[in-house]
Each structure stands twice: as C-alpha cells, then as structure tokens.
Scaffold this motif. Structure first.
Motif, short mmCIF file in Angstrom:
data_model
loop_
_atom_site.label_atom_id
_atom_site.label_comp_id
_atom_site.label_asym_id
_atom_site.label_seq_id
_atom_site.Cartn_x
_atom_site.Cartn_y
_atom_site.Cartn_z
N LYS B 27 0.85 -1.19 0.00
CA LYS B 27 0.00 0.00 0.00
C LYS B 27 0.89 1.25 0.00
CE LYS B 27 -4.00 -0.18 -0.12
NZ LYS B 27 -4.50 -0.24 -1.48
N SER B 30 2.38 1.78 -3.31
CA SER B 30 1.46 2.29 -4.33
C SER B 30 1.22 3.80 -4.14
CB SER B 30 0.14 1.52 -4.32
OG SER B 30 -0.58 1.84 -3.16
N LYS B 31 1.45 4.28 -2.90
CA LYS B 31 1.24 5.71 -2.65
C LYS B 31 2.57 6.47 -2.58
CE LYS B 31 -3.09 5.40 0.02
NZ LYS B 31 -3.88 5.24 -1.18
N VAL B 107 2.37 -4.70 -12.05
CA VAL B 107 1.40 -4.81 -10.96
C VAL B 107 1.93 -5.77 -9.91
CG1 VAL B 107 -0.95 -5.53 -10.37
CG2 VAL B 107 -0.51 -4.31 -12.51
N ASP B 112 -1.85 -3.84 -6.64
CA ASP B 112 -1.53 -2.43 -6.85
C ASP B 112 -0.31 -2.32 -7.76
OD1 ASP B 112 -3.44 -1.26 -5.06
OD2 ASP B 112 -2.23 -2.04 -3.40
N LEU B 114 3.26 -1.23 -8.97
CA LEU B 114 4.46 -0.85 -8.22
C LEU B 114 5.00 0.46 -8.78
CD1 LEU B 114 6.23 -4.30 -8.02
CD2 LEU B 114 5.32 -3.00 -6.11
#
Ligand code: SF4
Ligand code: SF4
Lengths: 386, 434
Positions: B27, B30-31, B107, B112, B114
């Motif tokens: 997570k 992904s951010k 992915v 998510d 990368l």
C-alpha cells in the motif's frame, strides 16, 4: 618461416591438449607455470614472478568428455566440464597453479571445485573490482595483485620487485602493440589477414612465452603482406559474445566462408583486454590497476558505470566501417546472453543490422550457422540491411 | 499416504502479522509517489534495508515480486513476454519474470501497481546475474544505479581488505548517492537503531531455526522456512514490526516444542516425522505446494536449509549491530550464503546434517541459477563422503513452470527415500511419532 609454417605451428599449439610447449618450457627454464581461465588476469604479475602464464580456454571441439559431464548439469555451459575433464584426466598436471578471474558464477564456483579437487595445487579466485574509483576499487585490486605476487613467490617463484614488474609490463606492452597491429591490418585488409589465422595467433599467445609470441606475430605481419590473396565480395562484421567459452575453429572458418570479413571480435579477449600501453612507474601495481580501471575494453563481465550500454560496440562498428554484427555466444552463458538484448537495442537505435546464434565449444554442426550468416551477408549486400 | 493429520489449518498469529505487514508495505509503495517517498529497488542478498529506512526511502525487491508472480501462476506468461522481447531461453528466469511483469504494467502481488524506481541499488552479493539484471532495468527505467561490489569469500574468510573495500564504497559511493536521491542526510545514530533492531530479530530467527534440533522438529526449515524469512529478507529487517513478528513466531514455535508438535503444512500438522532432511538450493515456486506435499506425504521434514540463508547467514553468530554500523552492513553482505565458496557451502551443509541429526540431504538444483547450481553435483559427492548420509538430487526451476516435472521429481524422491531407508538399515527407528 612462411605464413603457413607460422600458422601450422600455432595450430599445433592450439590442438595440443597435453601442453607440451609448457612442459618443454618448464624443463628448459626450471620454472613454474600457472594457468588462468578467461577473461582477464594481469599476466604481467605471473611473468614478473618468473612463471609462465597459461590460458586455459576449455577443451575445444575434439576433447572427449568422459568424466566432466558428471560434474555439471545439462543447463550449464560447456567450458567448465571440459576444463574439469582436462584437470581430472591429468592433462593440467603441468600447471603449478590455477587462477579463476571474477567473470561469472560458473567460473567462480569452478574455483571452489578446483580447491576441493586439487588440494596440492595453488588455486586463486581473482576478484576483479566492479568499483572503478582509484582509491576504492583500485586499492582493492592492488591488494589482490600483491597477494597474488606474494602467493607466487611462496609457490617458488621470484619475488616480484618493481623492476621485474616494469620489465614484464614492457614486454606485454610490446605484445599488445603487436596484436593491435594485427587487428589493425585485418580491419584494413581483411582479405589478407584471415580471421582463422589471427585467431590461432592469439591462441598461441596465451600459451607461449610473451617475447617469443611477439616475435611470431611480428613475423606473421611482415610475411603476410607478401602473400597474394584475393579480395572477396564479403561484408564487414563485428563478432560479439565469444569472450569466454570459445567457438570451434571450424565455426570461425565457417563464418568467413559464409561471406563475412570479421573486422573485430571478442574471443581470447584477455589478450586485448587493456587498450594501449600500461605505464611503467615506481608503483607498477598502480599502473596495472589504472589500466584495468580506465583502459579496459567494455565487456559483459565488467560493470558499465560510465557509458551507455552498447556504446563501445557501436563505436567499433562505426570506426571499422562494419556493416553488421554477429552475436555469437555460448549456450547457457548468462553474462553474454543477458548482455545481448542491451547491445541489440543499441544497434537497433543506430540502425545497425545484426544476427544471433549460440554455440558450444564442441558444436559439430556448422551448416545452420553458415547458412544463417550467409543469408545475413547476402541481405546486407543486396539491401544494406538484414 | 498422508503423514499429516486432517484438521484444518488455523492461521497462526505470526502468519496474520506477516500478511498485514506485506499488505501495508505494498500500500505504501502504491502511494509512494503521492507521498513523495523515493523508491529503491534492491536485491535480497546483501540488501541494505536499514540504510534505506534510515534515509526514509522505500525498498522493492524484484526477486520477491518474481517469486510471488510464480506462486500466483503468472510467471510463465511474464517469462514468455521477456523471451518475445529477445531474452534467451538459457538465462535466469527471475530476470525474465521481472522484465515481463514490468512490461505488463508492473502490478505487484497485492494488485496495486508498483512505483518505478528512483534508484537501483545494485548490491552485488553472491550472484553475477544481479549486475546484468540491474543493467537491464536501468535501460528500462532510465534511472540511476549505484553499485556495491561485495567481494567473494573465495578463501573461506573475510579479510580486513574485503571489509574495508565494502565500507569505503558505502561511505563514498552508496550513501552519498542515496542521500542525493532521497534528499535526506544520513543520521548514523538512527541507522544504528535500525541495526540494533535487526540484531534482536535475528536472535529470534536463529532460535526458530535451532528449534529444528528437537524431535519432532516443530518447523519445516525449508518449505515453512521460506515464510519465516519473509519479513527479514524483504522490506522489514530493522523495523519494530519485524521484531514483533519474530518474537511472535518464536513464541509459537516454542509452544509447539512444549506440546511436542511437528510442523504445520498446508494440510495440517504433520503427525509423523519419518525423515529428517537438510535441503540445499532454492525451492520451485510455480508448484510450491505440490512440491512440498511430495515431502510431507512421505513424512519428510526439512530441519535445515541453505536457501533460507541467502539473505543473511546468522548460524555462526553474526548479527547486525548499531555499534559499528557500516562494518556491520559490510559483514552482513559478505556473509550471505552464496557468497561463501563451495567448500564452505559443503561445510555448512555438513554441520546442519550433524547438528540437526538429519538422515540425509536433498539438493534442488535450479536451472536458472548458476550461482547456486554450478558445482552442486560435486557438493553432492563431497557431502556424501563427509557424512555418509544419503544425498538426493532433483532438478527444477524457480519461476519457469516449463521446468517443473512433477512426475520426475516424485520418482526421484521416492527412490531417494528408499535409499535413506536402505542406508538406515535398521540403524535407527523413526525417532518419534505423535
Ligand atoms: S561461458 Fe559464460 S557462463 Fe560459461 S563460464 Fe564462461 S562466462 Fe561463465
Ligand atoms: S542467478 Fe540465482 S541468485 Fe542470481 S538472480 Fe538468478 S536466481 Fe537469483
């Protein structure tokens, strides 16, 4: 000695897996001999210790592998199994030690196998730095070379003094120049210097005493210009990927016969690893380190930290007016085969045609390769690209 | 015949913790761009996790993506994708899997995408292919690379010159580059805190490995072991989460010892330990469960493995330490399993066989991996000679499904177990039944 006699003598050395030259040299001089695997070792240090550096490029096309296959799985390249074959069959007993330069994990692990198999022999894995800063990688490499020199003295060689080492550097500089002249003449007049001859000359150089070899190359260069050899309608190509396990001689000849003048290549690369002279200096280790760090040819076993991948190859093609590249690498060779797509991309960007195939040192069938390179040559002749 | 009991597998707390850690990390990845975090791709062996965290960067390990892709049955397609793009059939499939995955949108395992790397940290430890891999990624991503060359333990020892060479690279090349990319200045005390945490987690991990000396062994040190190394070989070494994970895992394992339980398998708890084995080489990931089942169905428990030491070899006492941060990182890199010479590797296996009282050993030779595989046939003979125990040799690949032949491996294993029986020759009965 005619050109033919010179080349016959080189071919005799090339085929002699009993290493009689080395045996005779040892008998004559009372000194020792140390083997090394591809690609590059600083032979100057071995020479300065009064020893004969002997390049071991596997067993070639004709060696029957009886025991070697039991040491390696089918998906590992051929050179380690033929080298083991040479070792366990006693053909390398003439060598007092063996060096394994850092080139790939196969050669690296072979060094460990050698340690276990030949406990009475000197074995060194020569860790070549992948950091190209003088004070970091350079210092590390100097330490590696000094350790090698001390080990060789311990093995019964002479202490490697600065004078000795400078003298050896000088002799290898002479040799490098002679080989550079050979390559220059081939690039200029490829019909005159046949690649199979240049190759055999290079192979002789990794077994012979360096001074003797320089003379031999010089004599060849002198005599070959007097030969009457016809120009052919061949294309000019660079061969890339054959820096470790060597293609069979018949394959090299086959490439030429298929309509290609080879104007640059990377086989027996150790002999041409350093471009230009190594400086004579108060600290010759420093000179050797600098040569390795800053004047080595680009190749798959060396990290490229400065230039774009493939720039070296593109430059060779342009400089030598080559019309295409033949990627020719041993099967299962991770370094060459992982490098290939990057080099191919660089060629594509520059619109340089290429063709690719894989071989093994004991490949017996050449017709497919010949046909492939022949078609490649024809398409370039006809349309200027493949 | 199944040697496991049939009660359904309950997820242990440590497994749940790990799952959460991985989910959180992906997570965060992904951010990464929106949170302005710089992303470092780096390899598991010789990874400098503590340094990455100390500079507030986020790590991605391409080998882990590759193995996760294989477990999700995606690697075959990725490899073909890379081969279509010109990669040879003959080379390491981890590389091709990674390149194929990237070309299909990068992915990650949690679904998510990368983030692209801001830096490729080429920890060149124990595998030549790493260098080619990141040279290839450099072309793909057009991003900076920093090389950390770790010399090989060819003579079976770390010399001061080797250590200094690595430390110097860290000081003068790696850290400045990471500072430049991250925009942060390294605080050695902060790095030290991460390293101390690593050392504590490593202590607990070693206790888990050593629990396999019990009979029955409460763990499978290979098939189960690859889960245990998850946090410490990937993003979490140095973080409090990893410490908590290993404390929890250790507690669970100690409880199993107290209750005399065998390892947990996908089919439940093993009820009879018939064979105690040591395994050399990485596992096959494409058919991991099927592969494991071939062992536990026969009552074979792996009590020691070398693959679980590629990302850190702690069996001889090395622990990360904040007292000498850079030297500690250097020693860690130098000590990873495949950075040991062949004779030492045989020595490590021999010690495991003896210390863990194994009946024999199996080598899973991986087509992709020259680093592990070249020389393994000789290791097999040498180890048989040194220990007198039965050696088995099977072949597969990490992530290329084309090279997993279940029937073939099963046959070989069956013959192998017969050989173990024959060698035992009534020497000893199965040591324990539950
Ligand atoms: S042929 Fe390639 S893989 Fe084989 S030993 Fe030589 S460099 Fe290594
Ligand atoms: S060769 Fe082996 S260690 Fe290296 S990247 Fe491939 S699988 Fe990993």
């Amino acid at each position: 000695m005619s050109v033919k006699q010179i080349i016959d003598e080189c071919e005799r050395l090339f085929n002699d897996l009993d290493f009689s030259y080395v045996k005779e040299w040892k008998k004559r001089t009372g000194k020792k001999a140390v083997g090394f695997m591809p690609v590059y070792v600083p032979r100057e240090v071995i020479h300065a210790a009064g020893m004969l550096p002997v390049g071991i490029m596997g067993g070639g096309a004709d060696l029957e592998i009886i025991k070697g296959d039991a040491y390696f799985q089918s998906y590992i390249c051929h050179i380690p199994r033929s080298t083991i074959e040479l070792g366990v069959s006693g053909k390398l007993n003439v060598l007092d030690g063996m060096l394994f330069p850092a080139i790939c994990d196969v050669i690296r692990n072979l060094s460990g196998m050698w340690q276990m198999l030949f406990k009475d022999k000197y074995v060194k894995y020569l860790d070549l730095p992948q950091n190209f800063d003088k004070t970091i990688g350079g210092e590390f490499y100097k330490f590696e070379m000094r350790t090698l020199a001390e080990d060789l003295a311990h093995l019964g060689g002479e202490p490697v003094t600065a004078d000795h080492l400078n003298r050896s550097i000088q002799l290898y500089n002479d040799n490098r120049r002679a080989i550079a002249d050979l390559y220059k003449l081939r690039a200029e007049q490829p019909h005159l210097v046949m690649t199979s001859e240049a190759y055999l000359l290079l192979r002789a150089g990794i077994v012979m005493d360096v001074e003797e070899h320089t003379q031999l190359v010089r004599r060849y260069l002198h005599d070959v210009t007097k030969e009457k050899r016809h120009k052919m309608d061949n294309i000019r190509v660079v061969v890339s990927g054959a820096f470790c396990e060597q293609p069979p001689l018949a394959l090299i000849k086959g490439l030429e016969q298929s309509g290609c003048y080879i104007v640059e290549d990377d086989w027996v690369l150790g002999a041409r690893y350093i471009e230009g002279d190594v400086q004579l200096a108060a600290d010759p280790y420093e000179s050797l380190a600098q040569a390795y760090l800053f004047h080595a040819v680009a190749n798959a076993s060396k990290y490229e930290d400065q230039h774009e991948k493939g720039a070296f190859l593109v430059d060779q093609v342009r400089r030598l007016k080559a019309e295409g590249v033949i990627f020719c690498a041993p099967s299962f060779c991770d370094p060459a085969l992982l490098e290939r797509p990057m080099l191919a991309d660089a060629l594509t960007r520059e619109k340089i045609p290429y063709t690719s195939f894989n071989y093994s040192e004991n490949t017996g069938q050449f017709s497919v390769f010949k046909e492939q390179t022949g078609t490649f040559a024809d398409s370039i002749k006809l349309w200027g690209h493949s | 015949m199944s040697e496991v009991n049939d009660k359904s597998v309950e997820k242990e707390e440590s497994m749940l913790l790990q799952k959460q850690m991985i989910a959180d990390h992906f997570k965060a990845l992904s951010k990464a761009k929106e949170n302005n975090k710089k992303v470092v791709y780096t390899f598991v062996p010789g990874n400098l996790n503590e340094l990455i965290w100390a500079l507030d960067m986020l790590p991605v390990h391409p080998e882990i993506n590759a193995l996760q892709s294989a477990m999700r049955k995606k690697s075959g397609g990725y490899i073909l994708e890379a081969e279509k793009a010109g990669h040879s059939e003959d080379v390491c499939t981890y590389v091709k899997c990674d390149i194929g995955m990237m070309r299909r949108g990068n992915v990650g395992p949690t679904g998510d995408p990368l983030p692209e790397p801001d830096l490729l940290l080429l920890s060149y430890t124990g595998c030549f292919t790493f260098m080619k891999w990141f040279e290839l990624l450099k072309e793909e991503y057009n991003c900076p690379v920093v090389m950390l060359h770790v010399p090989y333990q060819a003579e079976g020892k770390v010399t001061p010159q080797m250590r200094d060479y690595v430390v110097k690279q860290l000081k003068e090349v790696v850290i400045p580059k990471m500072e430049e990319i991250s925009g942060n200045k390294l605080d050695l005390d902060r790095l030290g805190t991460f390293l101390e945490s690593s050392g504590r987690a490593e202590n607990d991990l070693v206790a888990v490995w050593e629990s396999a000396k019990n009979k029955p062994s409460p763990i499978d040190a290979y098939f189960g072991g690859v889960y245990y190394i998850g946090p410490i070989f990937s993003a979490f070494r140095g973080l409090p989460e990893a410490e908590i994970y290993y404390q929890t895992l250790r507690r669970e394992v100690e409880e199993r010892v107290r209750l005399g339980l065998g390892p947990v398998t996908p089919d439940g708890v093993m009820k009879q330990e018939k064979y105690r084995l040591v395994v050399e080489g990485p596992p096959n990931w494409t058919s991991f469960r099927e592969f494991w089942k071939m062992f536990y169905d026969e009552g074979a428990v792996v009590v020691g493995s070398t693959y679980t030491k590629v990302g850190g070899y702690y069996s001889e006492g090395f622990r990360h330490s904040g007292k000498y941060p850079l030297e500690s990182l250097a020693e860690y890199c130098l000590g990873c399993y495949t950075n040991h010479n062949l004779s030492d590797r045989v020595g490590i296996l021999e010690k495991y066989i003896k210390d863990y009282d194994a009946d024999g050993f199996v080598i899973n030779s991986i087509k992709s991996c020259n680093s592990f595989s070249a020389g393994q046939l000789m290791m097999l003979r040498e180890l048989e000679n040194r220990t007198g125990r039965a050696g088995g040799f099977i072949e597969s690949d990490l992530v290329d499904p084309r090279y997993f032949s279940a029937a073939n491996i099963k046959n070989r294993l069956e013959s192998y177990f017969q050989m173990v029986e024959a060698k035992r020759g009534g020497r000893r009965a199965p040591e324990s039944t539950l």
